[in-house]
Design a protein around this motif. Sequence first.
Motif: not given
Length: 429
Positions: A15-16, A51-53, A70-71, A152-154
Amino acid sequence: MPPSKLDEEYVQNSFHTYLKSSLTQAKAERLIEDQVLASAEADLMISGPALCLYFAALRCTTNPPSVPLPRATKSAPPLELSADNCPPAFLGFLAVWGATVPRIQGLVPHDQHDLARIICNLPPISIPANTECAGIAADLRAVAIEISQRRTFQDRYASDLQAALDAGSSSSGLKVKTSFVPPPVYSDLLSPESSGYGYKKSPSPSSPSSVLSAFPSRTPSPTILTQDTPEIDFIRETLYSALAAVLEQITASPSHNPHPLARLFRHDPPRAHFAAVSLAILEVATTQGIIIPDQNAIMCVSAREPGGHKLTPNACPEPLRPFMMELIAVGRDAQVMQDEDNEATIKVIERGDADIPEPRFERVKVIIIDGVRVCGDCADNGSRARKRSLEGRAVAFANRVNALGLSISRIKAFRDREKEVFDVLGPRP
């Protein structure tokens, strides 16, 4: 044999990776400017993941929708995140996102671009705007809010912003640094492994002076909104008093039927913190006499003024004015929503219907605590279409309240003492 679930950390890393590229793409399309990335204003914690979604939905080619990951290495086989292998913590996010994919892909290109603008709180270009865009944006922003409330996101968000800032060259040639700082950590106070709850005695909401007097004095912060700034004191006292009222609802709930917020404190303390702050904002917004919409003012709680202190946005320092204006607007709209709920209930009773619908305002509270979920009642006929419309309005309003909660947590003078508030008022394991 069911497929094994993917590792949660692997999905987070993926995700990041996508968030960095999405922020960079949004910057290239002028949806987000460098100064916004650098300031890390609170709404960017919502619009960035949303926006990522959105970009992931545009790229989706599967049915049911899934996300190519991503691989890990060039030789690794392709892998997609789906309902079959999604970690349980992210299943709700994936389901809501998946429900938006056909709606997003069904939009014509200029409406898709308008959707991206609405996600970023920019006005749509099309006149009149496609009303479907606002509902989709609300759902994506609701999922983004839940993501942004995860610790974990913050902890990784600043590096995502910095990667987008570093992409491309600035006109001055100077490297711009993001100013994002994660909020205080509350999980050290609230252990999710605890088997039970103990609660400290909360100060009475009717005695806000006892709330502030419980906090140790601090050296004023080097900012215009210091601890000695009267306006931030008034807002803090009012919000902390409301927070006491919210947290006392937990202590009043029986052990066999705990308050939903109590369960959230046990299983997800960071999200419980944000939910408590948002519910405190709703408490302020709907308490009789605090929000005075026709005077564009808030009657703030004050230990120094028994009758309260009337505060207007114009009387506040510039950094506090946007928060004040939105708090007043939320209060006005919350009061209208409650009036509409009452009128709808009266009409149902007058018709003799036994099934009284859940008030939209109560639905807002549920969304703040539990997050947005997929509505299974989405057929496009009569009453079902109306239910979907009401749900969309509840999600949009909950998003506004949650965004306001993130905003107040970004104000340094409030954030610096917020941990002390939960030390005094919060539940203990």
